[in-house]
Design a protein around this motif. Structure first.
Motif, mmCIF file in Angstrom:
data_model
loop_
_atom_site.group_PDB
_atom_site.id
_atom_site.type_symbol
_atom_site.label_atom_id
_atom_site.label_comp_id
_atom_site.label_asym_id
_atom_site.label_seq_id
_atom_site.Cartn_x
_atom_site.Cartn_y
_atom_site.Cartn_z
ATOM 1 N N LEU A 7 0.830 -1.208 0.000
ATOM 2 C CA LEU A 7 0.000 0.000 0.000
ATOM 3 C C LEU A 7 0.866 1.260 0.000
ATOM 4 O O LEU A 7 0.568 2.226 -0.708
ATOM 5 N N LYS A 8 1.937 1.239 0.768
ATOM 6 C CA LYS A 8 2.844 2.393 0.835
ATOM 7 C C LYS A 8 3.483 2.647 -0.528
ATOM 8 O O LYS A 8 3.534 3.794 -0.994
ATOM 9 N N ASP A 9 3.945 1.577 -1.186
ATOM 10 C CA ASP A 9 4.556 1.711 -2.509
ATOM 11 C C ASP A 9 3.564 2.244 -3.528
ATOM 12 O O ASP A 9 3.893 3.106 -4.352
ATOM 13 N N LEU A 10 2.335 1.732 -3.505
ATOM 14 C CA LEU A 10 1.310 2.204 -4.436
ATOM 15 C C LEU A 10 0.992 3.676 -4.216
ATOM 16 O O LEU A 10 0.827 4.434 -5.169
ATOM 17 N N GLN A 11 0.911 4.054 -2.976
ATOM 18 C CA GLN A 11 0.575 5.442 -2.656
ATOM 19 C C GLN A 11 1.671 6.403 -3.114
ATOM 20 O O GLN A 11 1.386 7.494 -3.602
ATOM 21 N N SER A 12 2.908 5.993 -3.000
ATOM 22 C CA SER A 12 4.007 6.903 -3.343
ATOM 23 C C SER A 12 4.459 6.801 -4.800
ATOM 24 O O SER A 12 4.953 7.776 -5.354
ATOM 25 N N ALA A 13 4.288 5.643 -5.444
ATOM 26 C CA ALA A 13 4.891 5.468 -6.755
ATOM 27 C C ALA A 13 3.920 5.179 -7.897
ATOM 28 O O ALA A 13 4.342 5.175 -9.052
ATOM 29 N N TYR A 14 2.666 4.922 -7.613
ATOM 30 C CA TYR A 14 1.728 4.601 -8.691
ATOM 31 C C TYR A 14 1.437 5.845 -9.511
ATOM 32 O O TYR A 14 1.386 6.959 -8.987
ATOM 33 N N VAL A 15 1.218 5.691 -10.812
ATOM 34 C CA VAL A 15 1.062 6.804 -11.735
ATOM 35 C C VAL A 15 -0.164 7.669 -11.411
ATOM 36 O O VAL A 15 -0.136 8.877 -11.569
ATOM 37 N N ASP A 16 -1.249 7.049 -10.964
ATOM 38 C CA ASP A 16 -2.475 7.780 -10.606
ATOM 39 C C ASP A 16 -2.643 7.800 -9.095
ATOM 40 O O ASP A 16 -2.037 7.000 -8.374
ATOM 41 N N LYS A 17 -3.491 8.720 -8.630
ATOM 42 C CA LYS A 17 -3.802 8.782 -7.201
ATOM 43 C C LYS A 17 -4.573 7.525 -6.814
ATOM 44 O O LYS A 17 -5.493 7.108 -7.523
#
Length: 185
Positions: A7-17
């Motif tokens: 979840l932390k990785d997705l929140q910081s590195a995913y292209v969309d919010k």
């Protein structure tokens, strides 16, 4: 720990919010569904609804609300009062047909009925302020309402049919809350 890192990785590195709460809930449901078809995750809102259904009461103002829908199926902008319980909102001045414009200053134009219903609920004795527009009245007005314990009746009707000595009765049972058996007595 692994779930938290993902979840932390997705929140910081995913292209969309990323809506972390929605994503986590989807993940929890997928995990639980892999166990069996009956185990489900209940978010706090669903858990509160279940508690109301099983206990048969909640703190609220005693309103039935809905968004009006036109003959063409188009939903109205604001929520309307469809019913106001005596002993509750009706006695405090709310009438069927009133349009709810805001609750505690929050405009309801983009708020769904379930969210508005949640905003009306709260601990008995607390106050919520509605901004209402009444048909035939030019000016909208504010109306503070005190929340009270609202009891949901599971048995709104129970009567005998024919002669009482025949022992035949009719019971309308709407639900199975903890108070249903007491209502039958």
């Amino acid at each position: 720990q692994l779930f938290k890192e993902i979840l932390k990785d997705l929140q910081s590195a995913y292209v969309d919010k990323v809506d972390i709460d929605k994503l986590a809930e989807t993940g929890f449901n997928a995990m639980l569904n892999s166990l069996d078809p009956f185990t489900e995750f209940e978010n706090p809102q669903a858990a509160q609804q279940m508690k109301v259904q099983t206990n048969g009461n909640y703190g609220g103002v005693g309103l039935v609300i809905a968004k009006p829908v036109s003959e063409k199926g188009v939903e109205g902008e604001y929520i309307n009062v469809m019913g106001a319980f005596e002993g509750f909102a009706y006695d405090q001045g709310v009438r069927v047909g009133d349009k709810l414009l805001s609750i505690d200053g929050k405009d309801l134009k983009t708020v769904g009925v379930n969210d508005a219903s949640d905003m009306l609920k709260g601990p008995p004795g607390t106050t919520v302020t509605l901004r209402l527009q009444r048909p035939g009245v030019e000016e909208a007005f504010n109306l503070p309402l005190e929340r009270k314990t609202v009891l949901l009746r599971d048995v709104p009707l129970a009567t005998t049919i024919g002669a009482p000595e025949d022992g035949v009765g009719y019971i309308q049972l709407r639900g199975f809350s903890a108070s249903a058996t007491q209502e039958l007595a």
